[in-house]
Structure formats: C-alpha cells, structure tokens
Motif scaffolding. Structure first.
Motif, PDB file in Angstrom:
ATOM      1  N   TRP A  88       1.955   0.698  -0.091  1.00  0.00           N
ATOM      2  CA  TRP A  88       2.422   0.783   1.290  1.00  0.00           C
ATOM      3  C   TRP A  88       1.958   2.088   1.909  1.00  0.00           C
ATOM      4  N   LYS A  89       1.289   1.998   3.019  1.00  0.00           N
ATOM      5  CA  LYS A  89       0.810   3.177   3.753  1.00  0.00           C
ATOM      6  C   LYS A  89       1.766   3.430   4.906  1.00  0.00           C
ATOM      7  N   MET A  90       2.127   4.667   5.107  1.00  0.00           N
ATOM      8  CA  MET A  90       3.058   4.981   6.179  1.00  0.00           C
ATOM      9  C   MET A  90       2.715   6.332   6.786  1.00  0.00           C
ATOM     10  N   SER A  91       3.126   6.511   8.019  1.00  0.00           N
ATOM     11  CA  SER A  91       3.008   7.810   8.677  1.00  0.00           C
ATOM     12  C   SER A  91       4.212   7.985   9.585  1.00  0.00           C
ATOM     13  N   ALA A  92       4.520   9.231   9.888  1.00  0.00           N
ATOM     14  CA  ALA A  92       5.655   9.535  10.748  1.00  0.00           C
ATOM     15  C   ALA A  92       5.352  10.800  11.524  1.00  0.00           C
ATOM     16  N   SER A  93       5.997  10.936  12.666  1.00  0.00           N
ATOM     17  CA  SER A  93       5.785  12.120  13.478  1.00  0.00           C
ATOM     18  C   SER A  93       7.070  12.477  14.212  1.00  0.00           C
ATOM     19  N   GLY A  94       7.060  13.640  14.821  1.00  0.00           N
ATOM     20  CA  GLY A  94       8.188  14.078  15.628  1.00  0.00           C
ATOM     21  C   GLY A  94       9.463  14.150  14.829  1.00  0.00           C
ATOM     22  N   MET A  95      10.527  13.610  15.413  1.00  0.00           N
ATOM     23  CA  MET A  95      11.838  13.655  14.765  1.00  0.00           C
ATOM     24  C   MET A  95      11.887  12.819  13.492  1.00  0.00           C
ATOM     25  N   LEU A  96      10.968  11.870  13.351  1.00  0.00           N
ATOM     26  CA  LEU A  96      10.950  11.001  12.165  1.00  0.00           C
ATOM     27  C   LEU A  96      10.065  11.555  11.049  1.00  0.00           C
ATOM     28  N   LYS A  97       9.630  12.793  11.174  1.00  0.00           N
ATOM     29  CA  LYS A  97       8.744  13.404  10.182  1.00  0.00           C
ATOM     30  C   LYS A  97       9.300  13.276   8.765  1.00  0.00           C
ATOM     31  N   ASN A  98      10.606  13.424   8.612  1.00  0.00           N
ATOM     32  CA  ASN A  98      11.210  13.381   7.278  1.00  0.00           C
ATOM     33  C   ASN A  98      11.142  12.001   6.639  1.00  0.00           C
ATOM     34  N   VAL A  99      10.880  10.952   7.417  1.00  0.00           N
ATOM     35  CA  VAL A  99      10.717   9.606   6.859  1.00  0.00           C
ATOM     36  C   VAL A  99       9.513   9.572   5.919  1.00  0.00           C
ATOM     37  N   ALA A 100       8.511  10.411   6.195  1.00  0.00           N
ATOM     38  CA  ALA A 100       7.310  10.454   5.357  1.00  0.00           C
ATOM     39  C   ALA A 100       7.629  10.917   3.934  1.00  0.00           C
ATOM     40  N   TYR A 101       8.774  11.565   3.732  1.00  0.00           N
ATOM     41  CA  TYR A 101       9.174  12.006   2.396  1.00  0.00           C
ATOM     42  C   TYR A 101       9.749  10.869   1.554  1.00  0.00           C
ATOM     43  N   PHE A 102       9.963   9.691   2.138  1.00  0.00           N
ATOM     44  CA  PHE A 102      10.572   8.581   1.410  1.00  0.00           C
ATOM     45  C   PHE A 102       9.790   8.223   0.142  1.00  0.00           C
ATOM     46  N   LEU A 103       8.493   7.992   0.258  1.00  0.00           N
ATOM     47  CA  LEU A 103       7.703   7.611  -0.922  1.00  0.00           C
ATOM     48  C   LEU A 103       7.605   8.721  -1.957  1.00  0.00           C
ATOM     49  N   PRO A 104       7.317   9.980  -1.555  1.00  0.00           N
ATOM     50  CA  PRO A 104       7.265  11.027  -2.580  1.00  0.00           C
ATOM     51  C   PRO A 104       8.572  11.177  -3.359  1.00  0.00           C
ATOM     52  N   LYS A 105       9.704  10.925  -2.716  1.00  0.00           N
ATOM     53  CA  LYS A 105      10.986  11.056  -3.411  1.00  0.00           C
ATOM     54  C   LYS A 105      11.209   9.936  -4.426  1.00  0.00           C
ATOM     55  N   GLN A 106      10.464   8.838  -4.306  1.00  0.00           N
ATOM     56  CA  GLN A 106      10.616   7.721  -5.239  1.00  0.00           C
ATOM     57  C   GLN A 106       9.892   7.963  -6.564  1.00  0.00           C
ATOM     58  N   VAL A 107       8.966   8.906  -6.603  1.00  0.00           N
ATOM     59  CA  VAL A 107       8.175   9.179  -7.809  1.00  0.00           C
ATOM     60  C   VAL A 107       9.050   9.901  -8.831  1.00  0.00           C
ATOM     61  N   GLN A 108       9.063   9.372 -10.047  1.00  0.00           N
ATOM     62  CA  GLN A 108       9.850   9.974 -11.120  1.00  0.00           C
ATOM     63  C   GLN A 108       8.968  10.930 -11.918  1.00  0.00           C
ATOM     64  N   VAL A 109       9.371  12.188 -11.909  1.00  0.00           N
ATOM     65  CA  VAL A 109       8.624  13.246 -12.577  1.00  0.00           C
ATOM     66  C   VAL A 109       9.530  13.873 -13.630  1.00  0.00           C
ATOM     67  N   ASP A 110       9.004  14.058 -14.838  1.00  0.00           N
ATOM     68  CA  ASP A 110       9.834  14.711 -15.850  1.00  0.00           C
ATOM     69  C   ASP A 110       9.761  16.236 -15.691  1.00  0.00           C
ATOM     70  N   ALA A 111      10.433  16.960 -16.551  1.00  0.00           N
ATOM     71  CA  ALA A 111      10.526  18.416 -16.448  1.00  0.00           C
ATOM     72  C   ALA A 111       9.166  19.108 -16.629  1.00  0.00           C
ATOM     73  N   PHE A 112       8.219  18.418 -17.253  1.00  0.00           N
ATOM     74  CA  PHE A 112       6.901  19.004 -17.495  1.00  0.00           C
ATOM     75  C   PHE A 112       5.870  18.559 -16.469  1.00  0.00           C
ATOM     76  N   GLY A 113       6.306  17.828 -15.453  1.00  0.00           N
ATOM     77  CA  GLY A 113       5.390  17.370 -14.412  1.00  0.00           C
ATOM     78  C   GLY A 113       4.633  16.104 -14.790  1.00  0.00           C
ATOM     79  N   LYS A 114       5.092  15.415 -15.821  1.00  0.00           N
ATOM     80  CA  LYS A 114       4.436  14.179 -16.253  1.00  0.00           C
ATOM     81  C   LYS A 114       4.921  13.002 -15.396  1.00  0.00           C
ATOM     82  N   VAL A 115       4.009  12.121 -15.060  1.00  0.00           N
ATOM     83  CA  VAL A 115       4.324  10.924 -14.286  1.00  0.00           C
ATOM     84  C   VAL A 115       3.624   9.729 -14.912  1.00  0.00           C
ATOM     85  N   ILE A 116       4.096   8.556 -14.579  1.00  0.00           N
ATOM     86  CA  ILE A 116       3.433   7.321 -14.985  1.00  0.00           C
ATOM     87  C   ILE A 116       2.439   6.954 -13.885  1.00  0.00           C
TER      88      ILE A 116
END
Length: 155
Positions: A88-116
């Motif tokens: 899913w590709k998304m973009s946001a601007s203005g007051m909705l800028k924080n919506v763009a953080y939705f996908l990055p917050k879904q990524v699960q990262v361990d304490a060492f920065g490892k991801v699947i």
C-alpha cells in the motif's frame, strides 16, 4: 455497450469505467495474493520513518510526506537494500502528516534492529517489510463488489 459508449451515452461510459476499475482491482488483488506467498529472511533495519515527497508547494507551504525505510538483507549469498514497507502506497500532508507514520509503526523491530523482510523469489531485490494480511484481501474484494454492485444498481 461499445455502441452506447461511442454515442457518449452514460450507461456505456459507466460500463467501460466499471470494467476498467474492476480490472485494476483484480490486478491489485492478484498482486497481494502473490506477495503473501513470498519467502522471508532476516534483515537489518537501518532507518524508518517518513520523508518529504517531491518539492514543497511554495504557494501554500504544503509538503507531502510518505513512509520511508532503509533496510539490508541477504538472499542466497547476495546482499540487497530495500526501501518499501508495504504494497500500500500512501502520502499525507498538512495536518494529516502524522498519518504517514501509520505504516512505519506497524513494522516489528527487535532490540538489535532486526526485521523480517519478505522478498520476491524471482527478483530478490524487490522486498517489503509488511506482508499483506487478510484485511487487504477483504478490502479489495469489497471494493470489487461495491463497484460491480453500483453499476448493477444504477442500470
């Protein structure tokens, strides 16, 4: 229907527009189903967040932002860098800028920065951090039903 569209009658135009939208949605569904079968490997997350998209609009001082990531991973002895988080590709601007953080917050990262990392087995340089779930499949199917249903209801 072609004859109606050539005569610029609404039903013919609506029919071909509906067919086009259904074709695009079916292609998206096919892509999501294929991505769900991609194998995965462990990767190292280097950066994640949002980044500006293009140049700012000087007239309104608005800037579009998109989710961004940088990660590296290894497949069959070859090293790759990936940037995509999701299908899913998304973009946001203005007051909705924080919506763009939705996908990055879904990524699960361990304490060492490892991801699947999920990668295309035929082209390992194509990769994603988030595998599409059932919600994506249901969403696309609902859109197809609404599109077809609206045409049937209208005509």
């Amino acid at each position: 229907m072609l004859e109606l569209a050539l005569r610029k009658e609404l039903q013919g135009i609506h029919f071909w527009a509906t067919l086009y939208v259904l074709f695009v949605l079916m292609g998206s569904l096919w892509h999501v189903l294929r991505v769900r079968t991609w194998p995965s490997t462990e990767g190292q997350l280097l950066q994640i967040g949002i980044r500006p998209l293009g140049t700012p609009d000087l007239q309104t001082n608005q800037q579009d932002y998109v989710p961004a990531a940088l990660y590296k991973y290894q497949v069959n002895g070859n090293y790759y860098e990936g940037h995509d988080i999701s299908v899913w590709k998304m973009s946001a601007s203005g007051m909705l800028k924080n919506v763009a953080y939705f996908l990055p917050k879904q990524v699960q990262v361990d304490a060492f920065g490892k991801v699947i990392v999920h990668y295309n087995p035929k082209c390992p340089r194509k990769s994603l951090l988030l595998r599409p779930g059932w919600a994506s499949i249901i969403f696309l199917c609902l859109l197809m039903m609404i599109t077809a249903g609206f045409y049937i209801w209208r005509w």
